[in-house]
Design a protein around this motif. Structure first.
Motif, PDB file in Angstrom:
ATOM      1  N   ILE A  62     -74.746  67.443 -10.100  1.00 22.10           N
ATOM      2  CA  ILE A  62     -74.113  67.234 -11.410  1.00 22.10           C
ATOM      3  C   ILE A  62     -72.650  67.682 -11.382  1.00 22.10           C
ATOM      4  O   ILE A  62     -71.753  66.973 -11.832  1.00 22.10           O
ATOM      5  N   ALA A  63     -72.419  68.884 -10.834  1.00 23.78           N
ATOM      6  CA  ALA A  63     -71.064  69.449 -10.817  1.00 23.78           C
ATOM      7  C   ALA A  63     -70.233  68.796  -9.707  1.00 23.78           C
ATOM      8  O   ALA A  63     -70.780  68.194  -8.766  1.00 23.78           O
ATOM      9  N   GLU A  67     -79.981  72.826  -9.028  1.00 19.43           N
ATOM     10  CA  GLU A  67     -79.943  71.942 -10.203  1.00 19.43           C
ATOM     11  C   GLU A  67     -78.555  71.328 -10.384  1.00 19.43           C
ATOM     12  O   GLU A  67     -78.418  70.190 -10.800  1.00 19.43           O
ATOM     13  N   LEU A  68     -77.507  72.130 -10.069  1.00 21.04           N
ATOM     14  CA  LEU A  68     -76.138  71.684 -10.375  1.00 21.04           C
ATOM     15  C   LEU A  68     -75.496  70.907  -9.234  1.00 21.04           C
ATOM     16  O   LEU A  68     -74.470  70.259  -9.430  1.00 21.04           O
ATOM     17  N   VAL A  76     -70.138  73.156  -6.187  1.00 21.39           N
ATOM     18  CA  VAL A  76     -70.896  74.366  -6.526  1.00 21.39           C
ATOM     19  C   VAL A  76     -70.723  75.383  -5.399  1.00 21.39           C
ATOM     20  O   VAL A  76     -70.932  75.066  -4.223  1.00 21.39           O
ATOM     21  N   TRP A 135     -80.293  77.470  -9.857  1.00 20.90           N
ATOM     22  CA  TRP A 135     -79.176  76.815 -10.570  1.00 20.90           C
ATOM     23  C   TRP A 135     -78.281  76.073  -9.601  1.00 20.90           C
ATOM     24  O   TRP A 135     -77.764  74.994  -9.916  1.00 20.90           O
ATOM     25  N   LEU A 149     -77.292  71.248 -18.868  1.00 17.63           N
ATOM     26  CA  LEU A 149     -76.774  70.939 -17.531  1.00 17.63           C
ATOM     27  C   LEU A 149     -75.595  69.981 -17.608  1.00 17.63           C
ATOM     28  O   LEU A 149     -74.659  70.043 -16.820  1.00 17.63           O
ATOM     29  N   LYS A 182     -83.986  73.732 -16.992  1.00 16.20           N
ATOM     30  CA  LYS A 182     -84.337  73.894 -15.570  1.00 16.20           C
ATOM     31  C   LYS A 182     -85.708  73.267 -15.334  1.00 16.20           C
ATOM     32  O   LYS A 182     -86.553  73.257 -16.223  1.00 16.20           O
ATOM     33  N   VAL A 190     -67.997  74.844 -10.302  1.00 14.38           N
ATOM     34  CA  VAL A 190     -68.874  75.912 -10.793  1.00 14.38           C
ATOM     35  C   VAL A 190     -69.069  76.967  -9.705  1.00 14.38           C
ATOM     36  O   VAL A 190     -69.380  76.637  -8.557  1.00 14.38           O
ATOM     37  N   TYR A 222     -71.784  70.789 -17.269  1.00 12.33           N
ATOM     38  CA  TYR A 222     -71.156  71.124 -15.987  1.00 12.33           C
ATOM     39  C   TYR A 222     -70.774  69.865 -15.191  1.00 12.33           C
ATOM     40  O   TYR A 222     -70.307  69.967 -14.062  1.00 12.33           O
ATOM     41  N   GLU A 223     -70.959  68.690 -15.801  1.00 12.80           N
ATOM     42  CA  GLU A 223     -70.720  67.444 -15.084  1.00 12.80           C
ATOM     43  C   GLU A 223     -69.255  67.363 -14.619  1.00 12.80           C
ATOM     44  O   GLU A 223     -68.333  67.530 -15.419  1.00 12.80           O
ATOM     45  N   ILE A 280     -78.195  78.940 -19.082  1.00 15.18           N
ATOM     46  CA  ILE A 280     -77.741  77.538 -19.046  1.00 15.18           C
ATOM     47  C   ILE A 280     -78.517  76.744 -20.077  1.00 15.18           C
ATOM     48  O   ILE A 280     -79.728  76.558 -19.954  1.00 15.18           O
TER      49      ILE A 280
END
Ligand SMILES: Cc1cc2nc3c(=O)[nH]c(=O)nc-3n(C[C@H](O)[C@H](O)[C@H](O)COP(=O)(O)OP(=O)(O)OC[C@H]3O[C@@H](n4cnc5c(N)ncnc54)[C@H](O)[C@@H]3O)c2cc1C
Length: 333
Positions: free
Chosen positions: A175-176, A171-172, A179, A168, A148, A51, A156, A151-152, A145
């Motif tokens: 990437i995810a 942050e995600l 979310v 989170w 990271l 993070k 999530v 979680y690509e 976590i």
């Protein structure tokens, strides 16, 4: 060395314990850190190495791992003794006024003063109390976590309404694949700017909802069932990962029975970081005083205050000087 006596023993090697050790070395106090885990860094290493931390003065943004690396390097400046894999449990005041500490494995440690930097004790998250939650813990249900990247491209769902959950989600978001943030109350409790950013983000926010059931398919967590807190209307969501941030159990173990004044599991201190036992101080998340902030940066002020108090306890007639680090040759190595 057997029975070696230290000026200060810091219990807990999290961010606050580490900075406290640095400052203690700067004050030429013979210093030891005892840490229960096999590594230093506390919650930062354990829960959020990847993070980005943004609220330490002078550090615009840096990952938890890098902050920890820097803290360890800084803490080692004056070569404190580091003991890992030991949970401190017992306390005895010896006839000469010094302390004997006993660890879970029977090891003894001798010290003139103690600084408790234990966080909430052994790091235990509040777990989801539902069938299948244990089965999928660490697999598709996460309380911390570590990476990271895992979680690509995934779906999530994050459960929680405080800063951790919102952090989170941010942050995600990039990437995810998708979310969603679910919280059982109407109002989130995070920092205002984070909540505003959340509401303007692509994160789907569902509140007030709580998780009531987990479903599996072919030995895989497939679906989370949520219930509206109020109407009891149900919603189902297919997920790849469920991240749960429902807080921590405060578990100090036998330290809670040492006789210090406690409040809701935390240790009460005064403005000198002194507990109700002379010679014992508390800093970081475990310390409690009016308007206490559970932030790393807050602990960076509490540590030096506790060290100075410990120094005065050991040598009450000595005046405290040298309050800055400007001219130390040691920093150039
Ligand atoms: C997901 C998450 C995100 C966060 N983000 C931020 C952020 O962005 N910025 C911020 O400022 N704060 C953040 N925080 C809060 C921050 O992590 C804590 O305030 C900080 O870690 C407190 O440091 P500490 O050293 O007091 O305790 P901890 O980090 O909890 O370390 C305490 C250490 O003491 C050890 N210990 C406990 N009992 C014993 C014992 N009996 N014997 C030996 N060792 C013992 C534990 O194993 C642990 O390693 C976040 C917290 C979480 C959970």
């Amino acid at each position: 060395m057997k029975n070696e006596l230290f000026d200060v023993t810091i219990i807990g090697g999290g961010p606050v314990g580490l900075f406290t050790a640095f400052y203690s070395g700067m004050r030429e106090m013979k210093t030891k850190i005892i840490e229960y885990l096999p590594f230093l860094g506390g919650k930062v290493s354990y829960f959020y190495p990847e993070k980005i931390i943004r609220d330490i003065g002078g550090i615009a943004q840096l990952s938890g791992e890098k902050v920890t690396d820097n803290l360890i390097e800084q803490a080692m400046t004056f070569d404190p003794t580091i003991v890992l894999n030991e949970q401190v449990m017992g306390l005895k005041r010896l006839k000469d006024g010094t302390f004997e500490l006993t660890s879970h494995n029977g090891a003894k440690h001798y010290t003139k003063t103690i600084i408790l930097a234990t966080g909430f004790g052994t790091l235990k998250s509040v777990k989801l109390d539902l069938p299948l939650a244990d089965k999928y813990e660490e697999k598709s249900i996460h309380y911390a976590i570590k990476s990271l990247a895992s979680y690509e491209g995934k779906k999530v769902l994050i459960s929680g309404g405080g800063n951790s959950a919102i952090d989170w989600a941010h942050e995600l978001e990039s990437i995810a694949e998708e979310v969603t943030l679910i919280y059982r109350k109407d109002e989130f409790t995070g920092i205002e700017s984070n909540i505003t950013r959340l509401m303007n983000s692509s994160v789907e926010v569902l509140n007030p909802y709580k998780i009531v059931e987990l479903k599996e398919e072919q030995d895989k967590l497939s679906t989370v069932v949520m219930e509206h807190v109020g109407t009891n209307a149900r919603k189902e969501m297919e997920v790849d990962y469920l991240i749960v941030t429902h807080g921590f159990h405060i578990n100090l173990g036998p330290i809670a029975d040492w006789g210090m004044t406690m409040e809701e599991g935390t240790i009460q201190v005064d403005a000198t970081m002194s507990t109700s036992i002379p010679g014992i101080y508390a800093v970081g998340d475990i310390s409690n005083y009016p308007n206490k902030l559970g932030l790393i940066a807050g602990g960076f002020n509490e540590g030096p205050i506790a060290v100075n108090s410990a120094k005065q306890y050991i040598a009450p007639n000595e005046k405290l000087g040298h309050l800055f680090s400007t001219n130390y040759e040691l920093f150039k190595r």
